[in-house]
Design an enzyme around this catalytic site. Structure first.
Site, PDB file in Angstrom:
ATOM      1  CB  SER A   1      -7.444 -19.192  53.753  1.00 58.52           C
ATOM      2  OG  SER A   1      -7.874 -18.066  53.038  1.00 58.52           O
TER       3      SER A   1
ATOM      4  CE1 TYR B   1      -4.975 -15.843  58.269  1.00 55.31           C
ATOM      5  CE2 TYR B   1      -5.543 -15.361  55.983  1.00 55.31           C
ATOM      6  CZ  TYR B   1      -5.804 -16.020  57.169  1.00 55.31           C
ATOM      7  OH  TYR B   1      -6.880 -16.871  57.254  1.00 55.31           O
TER       8      TYR B   1
ATOM      9  CE  LYS C   1      -5.133 -19.630  57.976  1.00 58.33           C
ATOM     10  NZ  LYS C   1      -5.418 -20.297  59.249  1.00 58.33           N
TER      11      LYS C   1
END
Ligand code: NAD
Ligand code: WQD
Length: 344
Positions: free
Chosen positions: A128, A153, A157
């Site tokens: 992302s 979150y 990544k």
């Protein structure tokens, strides 16, 4: 490519389902693993209606290592894995960090371990643009440094990319491509598959379509005091089918042995930034719907502006985002109407 089998984890989800369709359109066979924690089995009907074929489907949690080993024993000849399965709600990850680290990292490690044990060589990962935070230089290139992650979150990544780097360094037969998505939006032009957020959407475009159809009273535009031409924040919105196609070319690249390194990283964006108000205006223009909106304060954790430098992905993958913003917003709107009609 014929007679090639690709495992798509999270394949009944938003991006996974569009990617399954593009893979099958290119002749690949697809097997999906999904535990349906954030998707519905009926998505398989949509995929079948578009492609005329049904992907294989296995419903289980990829955190279950033994179940995953059984899967690898049955599906012996996987040419590649595309790993979409993860939790993705930024706000929820702040409230429940362990749930995010547990799911997003365990699934990744179990799959990489499975690849080593069962001789699968090629891996594509859903990363992302969140790894960049607010970049110092725009458009942002793949070599820009990670900024301290805004959320657990986002941190999953960053950590995932580090895990992949270490694992391919230690296993030279493994090839991985990490694709850093900017803001995927829209739906398949058939309106048979699309984004199905549960509860109140966090993301801009589903919130817009739900407001326009009357499920939400008004869109809150988070902040008009940013240092941007109209004061609202800027993102790089990319059509989900364009995004899906980049996965197909990534798989082909690895199968054809064209990877230049064991871990390659590509930005998937359009290269063009659009402000929140530009999205609102483009939605109204392309659909003819009037949108009820109100400017409110900034949302915590939001960056001002981020859009991709796509030169490297365009050149190396021979891929480019093609569908325009208005067409993409219209596809999101057609999908919203289809979903609501079906529910009635
Ligand atoms: P999604 O929630 O629609 O799809 C993810 C799917 O994975 C869901 O169907 C869910 O049921 C499944 N899943 C989750 N955990 C699982 C587990 N342990 N075992 C089996 N299945 C599991 O999300 P999406 O928007 O399609 O995103 C796909 C990937 O792309 C995610 O990794 C996400 O972090 C990443 N990504 C998404 C965006 C975005 O804006 N949508 C942007 C950047 C990156
Ligand atoms: C876009 C713009 C909001 C909702 C998130 C994740 C990122 C990635 C994509 C997974 C922002 C504004 C939004 C609303 C608004 N996901 N907005 N009113 O925040 O760029 O990225 O999704 O990897 O990691 O952080 O996307 O769609 O939430 O917001 O004004 O009701 O729309 O402030 O400027 P974002 P988004």
């Amino acid at each position: 490519m014929k007679n090639r089998l690709v495992l798509v984890t999270g394949g009944t989800g938003y991006i996974g389902s569009h990617t399954a369709v593009e893979l099958m359109n290119e002749g690949f066979d697809v097997v999906i693993i999904d535990n349906l924690s954030n998707s519905d089995k009926s998505v398989l009907d949509g995929i079948a209606a578009i492609t005329g074929r049904r992907p294989f489907f296995e419903q289980f949690d990829i955190c279950d290592k033994e179940r995953l080993a059984d899967f690898f024993k049955v599906y012996k000849k996987l040419d590649a894995i595309i790993h979409f399965a993860a939790y993705k709600a930024v706000g929820e990850s702040v409230e429940k960090p362990l749930m995010y680290y547990q799911n997003n990292l365990t699934t990744l490690m179990n799959l990489l371990q499975g690849m080593i044990e069962f001789n699968v060589s090629n891996f594509v990962f859903s990363s992302s643009a969140t790894v960049y935070g607010q970049p110092d230089v725009l458009p942002v290139t793949e070599s820009a440094p990670f900024k301290s992650a805004d959320s657990p979150y986002g941190n999953t990544k960053q950590i995932a990319e580090e895990i992949m780097r270490d694992v391919v360094n230690a296993n030279k037969d493994l090839y991985a491509i990490s694709l850093r998505y900017f803001n995927p939006i829209g739906a398949h032009p058939s309106a048979l598959i699309g984004e199905l957020p549960r509860g109140v959407p966090n993301n801009l475009v589903p919130f817009i379509t739900q407001t326009a159809i009357g499920i939400r009273d008004e869109l809150k535009v988070f902040g008009d005091d940013y240092n941007t031409p109209d004061g609202t924040a800027i993102r790089d919105y990319i059509n989900v089918v364009d995004l899906a196609k980049a996965h197909v070319v990534s798989i082909q690249r690895m199968i054809e042995g064209k990877s230049k390194r064991n871990l390659e990283i590509f930005n998937l964006g359009t290269g063009k930034g659009s402000s929140v108000m530009e999205i609102v205006n483009a939605f109204e223009k392309s659909t003819g719907e009037k949108l009820n909106y109100k400017i409110v304060g900034r949302r915590a954790g939001d960056v001002e502006s981020v859009y991709a430098d796509t030169k490297y992905a365009n050149k190396e993958l021979g891929w480019k985002a093609e569908v325009g913003l208005k067409e993409t917003l219209l596809s999101a709107w057609n999908w919203e109407k289809y979903v609501r009609n079906k529910k009635r």
